[in-house]
Design an enzyme around this catalytic site. Structure first.
Site, short mmCIF file in Angstrom:
data_model
loop_
_atom_site.label_atom_id
_atom_site.label_comp_id
_atom_site.label_asym_id
_atom_site.label_seq_id
_atom_site.Cartn_x
_atom_site.Cartn_y
_atom_site.Cartn_z
CE LYS A 50 153.00 2.17 105.29
NZ LYS A 50 152.88 1.69 106.90
CB SER A 101 152.58 1.90 110.22
OG SER A 101 153.64 2.72 109.04
#
Length: 589
Positions: A191, A388
């Protein structure tokens, strides 16, 4: 004093008549817009559709009433309009070919260019021809135009051919100069979105995934150009390595990257030959907007194509502060609810082009997709990016279609909290005192950063959000949670790799998604209608956004490549603290 009142009265009279004049001009402009929008365009016999590729391309073209009223041309085109104009040109018997006039053109992604390239290839398969010409080809434009039957270049022109690079921007040290630092809580080794604010270089995990998808995109470009131009992949790589861009234009002919070096009038001669016209004959032509104004038959049942692109935000307050288009959860949920109730709509294709945003907003839209899916088929068509939060809102649909170069996945979540205590207390000299009733009453105070115990609370909260996201994917994709975990951790995947990982069901464009929706709804005949409807001039004036977008367009033009950095710094305090998103600026070039 008498003279003063005369001047005031004269000024008021002048303003009154000026207002009347502007009103008349405005009404005339509006009547012209209405008249032009209501009449169907006829296509000349034996004509060519001209595709002018200049400026920038977004997912959808949106008009700005103020820009049109001020007589300014819109330098932005929409992928939706480009694809539809090519489709109509293919089906129209009067159109014999397409002439691409390429300029300094930039797209939001290679996936969008890939979609246009496929549409042009399909156009050629119908027996019609495509000719491309440019003074200078950008790399993306050359990739698109290489599918043409003939590719021509200005005798003194160039082709920008250098390969693909990603150049992430890091703002940690910029914020430090102002006494601001970001406190981070995240789940997912890959991430990477917060790195922009918390680091000064790419993490090993991020470098790994960026290397993979950049090389994957370049491989797609090489393969397509190689097949169209009959040039080996090794040769194309060699040309990029030696920066053939700056070599003599004759080298582009020798290497077969173009078919010839011609001036504009000479290219017109080539087009006349294809149309079997005499040298002095005018070339019957129609532009993309003209083709979009042609009459279209709507037979069968309706499939709604709902466009969701831009940052995912929680509501109006964030919408007004975000760059460009946004996916406003409040509005999108209401629109999807209306589509669920609309009996004329038999299936919905959700067209997603987003790197994510607010985790809360993503959950709201996920829920509304579930409600919609219970009443009619829902298919997702992924554009340049559906990662995402963009993947969050997609994962519950019955079927997901992505382009091979779509960036998707990035199943992860993070919370980022600005610590401005140094700015306030040391640089500005602000002093704080404290009175509290409970141990954590001052949680989130501006006087100090979070302590270890407080960060522990936040870590647990973020982890719970990640586990929810992962469960949504598990349920939607019918995969065990353990299997999802192996491909999650915030990892960004190309569409072609996401297919292998079962994150998507099929590779293709919007047309493939529409065809699948029709099949799921058992519709032998169907037509599509785009949602949400484009705002007319009155809606733009009433919602107050027209001025903001007008100014924003000029700001984008003035700042150029630095525009995204400016808006990121400007909007940081208005973003939701809990985010499900990929890096704020992917910056692939």
């Amino acid at each position: 004093m008498k003279q003063f009142f005369k001047m005031v009265f004269a000024t008021m009279v002048g303003m009154f008549f000026f207002g009347i004049l502007m009103t008349i001009i405005g009404v005339m402009c509006i009547m012209g817009m209405v008249a032009s929008g209501s009449s169907a365009m006829s296509v000349p016999d034996n004509s060519v559709m001209v595709m002018k590729l200049t400026g920038s391309m977004d997912e959808r073209q949106e008009s700005n009433f103020l820009s049109e009223f001020m007589g300014e041309t819109n330098e932005s085109i929409g992928l939706d309009g480009v694809l539809e104009s090519i489709r109509r040109a293919k089906d129209n018997e009067e159109v014999k070919g397409i002439y691409i006039e390429a300029g300094m053109f930039s797209s939001d992604s290679y996936a969008s260019l890939q979609a246009i390239r496929k549409a042009l290839s399909d156009f050629r398969k119908s027996g019609k021809w495509v000719v491309a010409y440019a003074d200078t080809y950008t790399q993306g434009t050359y990739y698109l135009c290489s599918v043409a039957d003939k590719v021509f270049l200005n005798p003194q022109g160039m082709i920008d051919w250098h390969g693909i690079a990603a150049e992430p921007i890091f703002l940690k040290d910029v914020l430090k100069k102002f006494g601001v630092r970001m406190q981070l809580s995240k789940v997912g080794a890959y991430k990477s979105a917060p790195e922009m604010y918390t680091s000064d270089r790419m993490s090993d995990e991020n470098r790994e995934q960026v290397t993979t998808y950049v090389n994957g995109i370049w491989d797609n470009v090489l393969k397509a150009v190689s097949e169209s131009r009959k040039i080996s992949v090794d040769s194309l790589n060699a040309y990029a390595d030696r920066l053939i861009t700056f070599e003599d234009p004759q080298e582009f002919v020798r290497t077969k990257m173009v078919d010839g070096l011609l001036y504009t009038d000479q290219v017109k001669g080539e087009v006349r030959k294809l149309l079997a016209l005499e040298e002095d004959d005018n070339i019957p032509r129609i532009g993309m907007n003209g083709m979009l104004s042609t009459e279209v038959k709507r037979d069968g049942e309706q499939i709604a194509v709902y466009y969701a692109y831009g940052d995912i935000v929680d509501g109006d307050s964030q919408s007004m502060m975000s760059e460009g288009a946004v996916i406003d959860a409040q509005k999108v949920c209401k629109d999807l609810e209306d589509l669920a109730k609309d009996e004329d709509v038999k299936a919905v294709v959700l067209r997603v082009n987003s790197g994510g945003g607010s985790a809360y907003a993503s959950e709201q839209i996920w829920h509304q997709v579930e409600m919609l899916k219970a009443k009619k088929p829902v298919v997702v068509s992924m554009g340049g990016m559906a990662a995402s939060g963009g993947y969050y809102i997609s994962c519950g649909s019955q079927w997901i279609v992505a382009e091979p170069t779509t960036l998707t996945g990035s199943i992860g979540i993070f919370g980022m909290f600005p610590d401005t205590s140094e700015l306030l207390t040391e640089k500005l000299g602000v002093k704080f005192d404290e009175v509290k009733t409970n141990k954590n009453s001052a949680f989130g105070t501006r006087a100090r950063p979070f302590n270890a115990e407080e960060m522990g609370y936040l870590d647990k909260y973020i982890d719970r959000g990640y586990r929810l996201f992962r469960q949504r994917v598990s349920d939607g994709r019918h995969l065990p949670v353990d299997s999802v975990e192996k491909i999650a951790q915030g990892h960004v995947w190309l569409g072609q790799d996401a297919l292998k990982n079962k994150l998507v069901d099929e590779l293709g464009g919007l047309d493939v998604a529409v065809s699948k929706a029709a099949k799921l709804a058992n519709l032998p005949e169907y037509y599509t209608r785009s949602y949400p409807a484009q705002r007319d001039w009155l809606e733009q004036l009433l919602d107050g956004s027209v001025g903001g977008s007008y100014i924003d367009g000029h700001l984008r033009e003035m700042l150029g490549e630095y525009y995204s950095v400016f808006t990121t710094l400007r909007d940081i305090q208005h973003r939701s603290a809990i985010q499900a998103r990929v890096p704020y600026d992917i910056n692939i070039r």
